[in-house]
Design an enzyme around this catalytic site. Structure first.
Site, PDB file in Angstrom:
ATOM      1  N   ILE A 524      88.976 -29.622  19.883  1.00 31.80           N
ATOM      2  CA  ILE A 524      89.642 -28.811  19.469  1.00 31.80           C
ATOM      3  C   ILE A 524      89.227 -26.955  19.472  1.00 31.80           C
ATOM      4  O   ILE A 524      89.031 -26.036  18.847  1.00 31.80           O
ATOM      5  CB  ILE A 524      90.355 -28.316  17.974  1.00 31.80           C
ATOM      6  CG1 ILE A 524      91.351 -27.321  17.945  1.00 31.80           C
ATOM      7  CG2 ILE A 524      89.751 -28.394  16.844  1.00 31.80           C
ATOM      8  CD1 ILE A 524      92.408 -28.111  16.747  1.00 31.80           C
ATOM      9  N   TRP A 525      88.226 -27.416  20.232  1.00 30.09           N
ATOM     10  CA  TRP A 525      87.743 -26.170  20.886  1.00 30.09           C
ATOM     11  C   TRP A 525      86.287 -25.454  19.716  1.00 30.09           C
ATOM     12  O   TRP A 525      85.924 -24.297  19.641  1.00 30.09           O
ATOM     13  CB  TRP A 525      88.755 -24.871  21.257  1.00 30.09           C
ATOM     14  CG  TRP A 525      89.317 -25.831  22.711  1.00 30.09           C
ATOM     15  CD1 TRP A 525      88.814 -26.759  23.946  1.00 30.09           C
ATOM     16  CD2 TRP A 525      90.542 -25.867  22.319  1.00 30.09           C
ATOM     17  NE1 TRP A 525      90.346 -26.713  24.182  1.00 30.09           N
ATOM     18  CE2 TRP A 525      91.374 -26.571  23.170  1.00 30.09           C
ATOM     19  CE3 TRP A 525      91.301 -25.188  21.218  1.00 30.09           C
ATOM     20  CZ2 TRP A 525      92.868 -26.668  23.854  1.00 30.09           C
ATOM     21  CZ3 TRP A 525      93.128 -25.490  21.089  1.00 30.09           C
ATOM     22  CH2 TRP A 525      93.378 -26.408  22.464  1.00 30.09           C
ATOM     23  N   HIS A 526      86.310 -26.212  18.517  1.00 33.61           N
ATOM     24  CA  HIS A 526      85.640 -25.486  17.697  1.00 33.61           C
ATOM     25  C   HIS A 526      83.226 -25.945  18.079  1.00 33.61           C
ATOM     26  O   HIS A 526      83.508 -25.765  16.616  1.00 33.61           O
ATOM     27  CB  HIS A 526      85.882 -25.932  16.480  1.00 33.61           C
ATOM     28  CG  HIS A 526      87.092 -25.900  16.291  1.00 33.61           C
ATOM     29  ND1 HIS A 526      87.702 -25.787  14.998  1.00 33.61           N
ATOM     30  CD2 HIS A 526      87.794 -24.526  16.015  1.00 33.61           C
ATOM     31  CE1 HIS A 526      88.881 -24.840  14.935  1.00 33.61           C
ATOM     32  NE2 HIS A 526      89.310 -23.889  15.965  1.00 33.61           N
ATOM     33  N   TYR A 527      83.276 -26.172  19.207  1.00 37.76           N
ATOM     34  CA  TYR A 527      81.530 -26.551  19.612  1.00 37.76           C
ATOM     35  C   TYR A 527      81.045 -25.127  18.487  1.00 37.76           C
ATOM     36  O   TYR A 527      81.202 -24.111  18.709  1.00 37.76           O
ATOM     37  CB  TYR A 527      81.475 -26.828  20.904  1.00 37.76           C
ATOM     38  CG  TYR A 527      82.708 -25.725  22.060  1.00 37.76           C
ATOM     39  CD1 TYR A 527      81.356 -24.411  21.913  1.00 37.76           C
ATOM     40  CD2 TYR A 527      83.439 -26.430  22.474  1.00 37.76           C
ATOM     41  CE1 TYR A 527      82.335 -23.366  23.540  1.00 37.76           C
ATOM     42  CE2 TYR A 527      83.523 -25.136  23.044  1.00 37.76           C
ATOM     43  CZ  TYR A 527      83.353 -24.167  23.700  1.00 37.76           C
ATOM     44  OH  TYR A 527      84.141 -23.464  24.581  1.00 37.76           O
ATOM     45  N   HIS A 528      79.785 -25.676  18.852  1.00 40.15           N
ATOM     46  CA  HIS A 528      78.966 -24.751  17.835  1.00 40.15           C
ATOM     47  C   HIS A 528      77.507 -25.047  17.767  1.00 40.15           C
ATOM     48  O   HIS A 528      77.189 -26.893  17.826  1.00 40.15           O
ATOM     49  CB  HIS A 528      79.074 -23.995  16.503  1.00 40.15           C
ATOM     50  CG  HIS A 528      79.339 -25.607  15.244  1.00 40.15           C
ATOM     51  ND1 HIS A 528      80.803 -26.130  15.892  1.00 40.15           N
ATOM     52  CD2 HIS A 528      77.987 -26.104  14.352  1.00 40.15           C
ATOM     53  CE1 HIS A 528      80.407 -27.596  14.576  1.00 40.15           C
ATOM     54  NE2 HIS A 528      79.218 -26.872  14.144  1.00 40.15           N
TER      55      HIS A 528
END
Length: 595
Positions: A524-528
């Site tokens: 869900i594109w929440h990489y960090h």
């Protein structure tokens, strides 16, 4: 990236191709194209230079421009005039567009999960699902942030681009289903991160029009602000003094992308490497777009990172730091599709269940009013990849998924009519890394997230799927499905008939659920991560061992804040802009007192 007291020589013009027309100088006077460098450019000076016009960079630039001159270098184009960015109904089209001039850049991690990088002014706020919610009190405390400045910075963002959603039927059903499934209490409409069920804010207005971080630039001082579009910084060149500290950053190498004014599309790469020389440097802050990938990638290309990794790419080691690009993480997501007899109103994330076991439950619905439009709106980045494709992650590639998308007409119409309920892991313990494949800033590095490598993450996914099972058995979703038979039976029968993974076949079997989690994992594109505090940067976001360089973006996070990170990333840009202004004001006051 921000440079203080710098001088650069370049020439630009202020008419921007904007999809269906030109954006005039009077409305966005700070927007310019980088393709108009001349051989005898005029001299311009900037106090701060920011690399990347992303989610944190725009509020940072707007804040700093109140007192100082600021230049933003953005590799993508303008979000204005782009209907795929501006309207909720085109959300999946924007993510599915893989053309060179798209606002998103697809990539596939070594885990086999399709992902996307933003490539547009405003960064991820231009291509995300729009949900707005703050970080928890504990997240702010652990980050060591000043609560007073944090509590000033969030409202600054919210006042300009955030509002409450008019709850869609699918979201209402989720709210009621969550409460019936025991995810309580109901906390109503709130930006705060509180256990239970709540409705958050949105950057879409009641007409489905998206506001983005780029709009925050309107709060800046246009006389002090300049944004160059289609300007890709390839690397930072350092002057070294023979000590462990780099005292001057003197040159950026910039590749400008040339746009054909008639076609509004990327037709060629302007392969000139334009050197911009800087003097009297005091601070440099990078925020490439998107931040989590761009920041460690740019540091590596500039010679800051693990020395053995740099030597493999033939990069001169400027500073050996074994932690650059390490500790990368992504919140794994799994979802269950619920078919309906009739199309349902389109909705993205509005309601969330914050569970006690460490998962978040959200939902999306509706992709069009006809079977053909529904099929078109499902793209290679949508939630369907986990369920509507039987391709295991280990066998996925961009080409394989594109072939699947082209053959979707073979699936029954019911497989595209309805919505998803999804669960994602809060603060996954599984971590990976980012390493360079080559020295091209435009290509995506090798990225590994190691989804579910930690058993606790897999356990939380199982709990999440079982919670979704309870939700879809409630009357709310039975009514939406409009069928007298059991919803689970409908899903199971369709899974067999269409050969897709709509739902686990044995929800009481933990091993079966664990395999379902692995097989249907998506992002869900929440990489960090990749530039962690204490390892790559200090608590003032200054790169360790380097004078004049800071990283301000989500690559500095140990975990994704709240249920969705965009609110906190924008807050961080405003927060750090405020902190820098206050620090400089104190320094100037101290100097005056000394005199």
């Amino acid at each position: 990236m921000v440079v203080v007291g710098s001088t650069m020589r370049l020439h630009t013009h202020a008419i921007i191709p904007g999809g269906r027309g030109f954006l005039t100088k009077s409305r966005y006077p700070y927007l310019k194209t980088a393709s108009s460098f001349s051989s005898t450019p005029e001299q311009e000076e900037y106090d701060y230079i920011i690399v990347g016009g992303g989610t944190a960079a725009c509020p940072l630039a707007a804040t700093l421009s109140q007192k100082y001159s600021v230049l933003v270098l953005e590799r993508g184009g303008s979000p204005y005039g782009n209907w795929n960015v501006s309207y909720l109904q085109n959300f999946h089209i924007s993510l599915a567009n893989t053309s060179p001039n798209s606002t998103s850049q697809p990539f596939i991690s070594t885990d086999g999960v399709i992902n996307a990088r933003a490539k547009v002014l405003g960064g991820g706020t231009c291509i995300n699902a729009g949900f707005y919610t703050r970080a928890s009190h504990s997240f702010v405390k652990d980050a060591g942030w000043d609560f007073e400045v944090v509590n000033e910075s969030y409202p600054w963002v919210e006042k300009q681009i955030v509002q409450w959603p008019k709850l869609a039927p699918w979201q209402t059903a989720l709210r009621n289903g969550l409460l019936q499934a025991g995810i309580s209490p109901f906390n109503g409409y709130t930006y705060d991160h509180i256990k239970g069920t709540k409705i958050g804010g949105t950057i879409f207005n009641k007409h489905g029009f998206r506001r983005t971080a780029a709009d925050l630039l309107l709060a800046g001082n246009p006389k002090n602000l300049q944004v160059l579009l289609h300007a890709t910084v390839q690397k930072i060149l350092f002057n070294t003094t023979g000590t462990s500290t780099l005292t001057e950053t003197v040159v950026f190498q910039l590749k400008a992308h040339f746009l054909d004014d008639d076609l509004y599309s990327l037709v060629s790469h302007f392969q000139m490497k334009h050197e911009m020389h800087f003097v009297h440097l005091m601070a440099l802050i990078p925020e490439p777009t998107p931040c989590t990938i761009g920041s460690p990638q740019l540091l590596l290309l500039s010679g800051i990172g693990p020395k053995n990794d740099l030597k493999k790419q033939g990069i001169t080691v400027i500073l050996d730091n074994p932690y650059v690009g390490k500790g990368l993480s992504d919140n794994p997501m799994n979802s269950i599709f619920i078919p309906t007899k009739k199309p349902v109103e389109q909705s993205l994330i509005e309601t969330v269940g914050i569970t006690a076991f460490g998962s978040f439950i959200e939902a999306s619905s509706g992709f069009g009013q006809s079977s053909e439009s529904i099929r078109c709106h499902h793209g290679i980045m949508s939630a369907e990849l986990g369920q509507l494709s039987t391709i295991p992650p280990s066998q996925r590639s961009l080409d394989v998924i594109k072939d699947y998308v082209r053959t979707k007409h073979e699936l029954p119409t019911e497989a595209f009519r309805g919505g998803f309920i999804l669960e994602k892991i809060d603060g996954p313990l599984s971590v990976g890394e980012l390493t360079l494949l080559n020295t091209d800033i435009d290509s995506t590095p090798s990225i590994t997230f190691n989804y579910f490598s930690h058993p606790a993450d897999l356990q939380r996914c199982v709990h999440g799927i079982r919670t979704i099972e309870k939700i879809i058995q409630t009357k709310q979703f039975a009514d939406l499905a409009e069928d007298d038979s059991d919803t689970l039976e409908i899903l199971l029968n369709m899974s067999v008939r269409a050969n897709v993974n709509l739902i686990p076949k044995h929800t009481n079997d933990t091993a079966s659920l664990e395999q379902f989690c692995r097989d249907t994992v998506i992002t869900i594109w929440h990489y960090h991560g990749g530039c962690h505090v204490g390892k790559v940067i200090d608590h003032k976001y200054r790169v360790l061992g380097v004078d004049n360089l800071r990283v301000i973006d989500s690559s500095t996070f140990n975990r994704s804040p709240g249920t969705n990170p965009q609110a906190t990333v924008m807050m961080l840009g405003r927060y750090m802009g405020t902190k820098i202004l206050r620090e400089r004001s104190r320094d100037q006051q101290w100097k005056r007192e000394r005199v």
